[in-house]
Structures are given as structure tokens and as C-alpha cells.
Design a protein around this motif. Sequence first.
Motif, PDB file in Angstrom:
ATOM      1  N   SER A 139       0.753  -1.250  -0.159  1.00 38.16           N
ATOM      2  CA  SER A 139      -0.012  -0.054  -0.097  1.00 38.16           C
ATOM      3  C   SER A 139       0.947   1.357   0.201  1.00 38.16           C
ATOM      4  N   PRO A 142       5.026   3.747  -3.960  1.00 36.19           N
ATOM      5  CA  PRO A 142       4.582   4.962  -4.966  1.00 36.19           C
ATOM      6  C   PRO A 142       4.613   4.573  -6.127  1.00 36.19           C
ATOM      7  N   ASP A 145       1.029   4.375  -8.398  1.00 40.75           N
ATOM      8  CA  ASP A 145       0.501   5.831  -8.453  1.00 40.75           C
ATOM      9  C   ASP A 145       1.362   6.513  -9.500  1.00 40.75           C
ATOM     10  N   ARG A 146       2.618   6.473  -9.736  1.00 43.58           N
ATOM     11  CA  ARG A 146       3.515   6.907 -10.769  1.00 43.58           C
ATOM     12  C   ARG A 146       3.007   6.305 -12.100  1.00 43.58           C
ATOM     13  N   LEU A 148       0.081   5.425 -12.937  1.00 44.96           N
ATOM     14  CA  LEU A 148      -1.226   5.948 -13.101  1.00 44.96           C
ATOM     15  C   LEU A 148      -0.972   7.396 -13.686  1.00 44.96           C
ATOM     16  N   GLN A 149      -0.032   7.942 -13.078  1.00 42.62           N
ATOM     17  CA  GLN A 149       0.090   9.468 -13.515  1.00 42.62           C
ATOM     18  C   GLN A 149       0.618   9.430 -14.866  1.00 42.62           C
ATOM     19  N   ARG A 160      -4.573  -2.292  -4.115  1.00 48.41           N
ATOM     20  CA  ARG A 160      -4.118  -1.697  -2.873  1.00 48.41           C
ATOM     21  C   ARG A 160      -5.311  -1.371  -1.564  1.00 48.41           C
ATOM     22  N   GLU A 164      -9.166   1.049  -5.192  1.00 49.09           N
ATOM     23  CA  GLU A 164      -8.133   0.842  -5.997  1.00 49.09           C
ATOM     24  C   GLU A 164      -8.469   1.488  -7.489  1.00 49.09           C
ATOM     25  N   ALA A 331      -8.719   6.024 -14.843  1.00 56.46           N
ATOM     26  CA  ALA A 331      -9.321   6.579 -13.508  1.00 56.46           C
ATOM     27  C   ALA A 331     -10.697   6.025 -13.522  1.00 56.46           C
TER      28      ALA A 331
END
Length: 351
Positions: A139, A142, A145-146, A148-149, A160, A164, A331
Motif C-alpha cells: 500500500s 508509490p 501511482d506513478r 497511473l500518472q 491496494r 483502487e 481512473a
Amino acid sequence: MVAHGTHGRRPTLEEVAARAGVGRGTVSRVINGSPRVSDATRASVEEAIAELGYVPNTAARALAANRTDSIAVVVPEAESRFFSEPYFSGMVGGVGMALAESNLQLLLTFARGERERDKLASYLAAHRVDGVLLVSVHSDDPLADRLLQMDIPTVISGPRSADEPLPSVDTDNYAGARSAIEHLVSRGRRSIAIITGPLDVYGAQRRLVGYEDELASSGLAHDEKLVAYGDFTEEGGRRCMTDLLERSPGLDAVFACSDLMASGARQVLREAGRRIPDDVSLVGFDDSMIARHLEPGLTSVRQPTRDMGRAMTMLLLDEIALAAEGKRSSARRGAERHLVLPTELVIRASS
């Protein structure tokens, strides 16, 4: 007799689409092995390809679509853990099965520390792969998330959290844990301990909740002295079992949340003179080769790791195809794309 494009030239993708009565994008999805095509449509396109003698120009197609025809399996764990745990070999085996049906190549990489994550992020930002399978996610890591960005098509092996945003494939950890405890209660066990996985992994959290809920449903009180917090390793199983015997010497059953931890717990129980299952019943989770080879055979919750790897890959191929068509929104789509595969309790002599 094989037909050819007009005026004897090489047939085009558009001509294949016209012959099959579908759109150009559908032909592209069939060629790229996307699961987003019905069997009937796939058969029509493949028949048109054969009739026209169409041969895809892989290099030109990849260049035009900004494609590399490769995907990465990223494991944010130490290499030693990857090669020692059956879970990972099962997952990669399933990925390989799915890729056999496509033109994609596989890249395996590890990204445990910050330096490795930064290096990987730079590599992926340069469009070196078409998508990522992220296996064993914590969880606080990072990396997801990177990804995803960066809007790289990504599928992870288990969410996570309940919220999610990335597509995921998981097993029903909660139901699997409940089935293990229900079985132990049916065997007359009343002092049932648990060795958890690391609780920064959502699946490990769900197994603990399943344990707690099934105890409550069975009328058994929750006792924190019967909970030991492990890490999915054999050494962690030994350490936790030693602590449990010191705190609760009268325990009569142990649910270890991985077969490796169950193996470690078994060693400690035997050294302490506890007979399995006469004195203490033992249940694991994974139904790996370890469970079948222990003596006595280990009762274990089977999670279909090969099916998970295959499902992750098919889901990723879908995401890649959508990205190529400009229809993907991580998303929005991620909230709708969480697959949960069933578990099964395999009963052997340890319980």
C-alpha cells in the motif's frame, strides 16, 4: 487459391476489414490478440486474412502506433523472494500462457528501492513497453501511482485498497480465510491462531478480516494473543509460531496465511513436541507445491495463481487496445475492472 490486393499489390488492413465486414480497428484488435473481439468476429477476420494473403508489417505497425510489442512484469520485491515463493512462478506461468496467444514479448524487472523505481519510471516514460503488470503491491509503494500518472496501461495483482483506481485481478482472500476457519471449527478446534501476511498488502488484510468474521460467526471470541503478524516467508512463520506458543501454549489450531509460513510454523510445532494434527491442526494458504510435499500433507486454501496471471494479461491487452484507439481512461475504467477469482479449500492430513 490465395487472393491478393487490387492490381497485384500487397493487401491492406482496410481490404481485410472490407472482406470481413468489420471496421479497421476490429482487424487491428484481432491481429494484436485483444480479448475484446467475439469468437465469430475473430474467425471472420482470420478467414479474410487467409483469403487475401495479408501479412502484417509488425515493425511498421508498431512504429505507426507508437507500439513496442512488449509488456513488463514489474515485481516490487527482492529477487530472493521472487525466486523462493511459488506464488510468483505461478503468476508468471499464467502470463506466459496468455502471451502465447499474442505477438507481445515479456520483460521481467524488479523495483524494490527508490533508486530502482526511479530508473524503471524513466525507462517506462520513454515508451519502452506497451503496458505493465504490477505484481505484489504494497500500500505504501508509490510505483503504482506513478504509473497511473504516466497513463501507462497497467494491471495489478490485487488492489491496494477498496478504492483502487487501477484495474486489478485478485483471489477472494476474505472467503478463502473464512473457509479455512470454518473447516477448523468443524474439526472441533476452539483456540485458533492466525499468522497473517504483511498488513500493508490489502489481500493480507482481507484474510485477517475473514478470520475474525468467521470466528465471530462460530461464536468464538477474538483473542489478540492468538494473532501473530507475519511476512509471507518461512522464517516469518517460524518466528510467529514461536511467539504464539509462548503467548498461547494451549492453542489447538493455526491458520498460516501462506504455505511458506505454514512450513515454518510446522517446524516449530514439531520441535515443541506438538503433533500435527492430533495436538494442533495446521492450515496454509496458496495450495502450492509445498502443501503437497509436507508431511503430513498440508490443508491449504488454493488460489489460482496461473489463472490470475493469465487474467491479468488479458485485461492488460484490453487496456492496451483501448489506449491505441484513444478510448482509455484509467481512473474511470479502473473502477469497473476488478476481477476476483474464487478460492478452494483443499483438505489434507494436517487438519
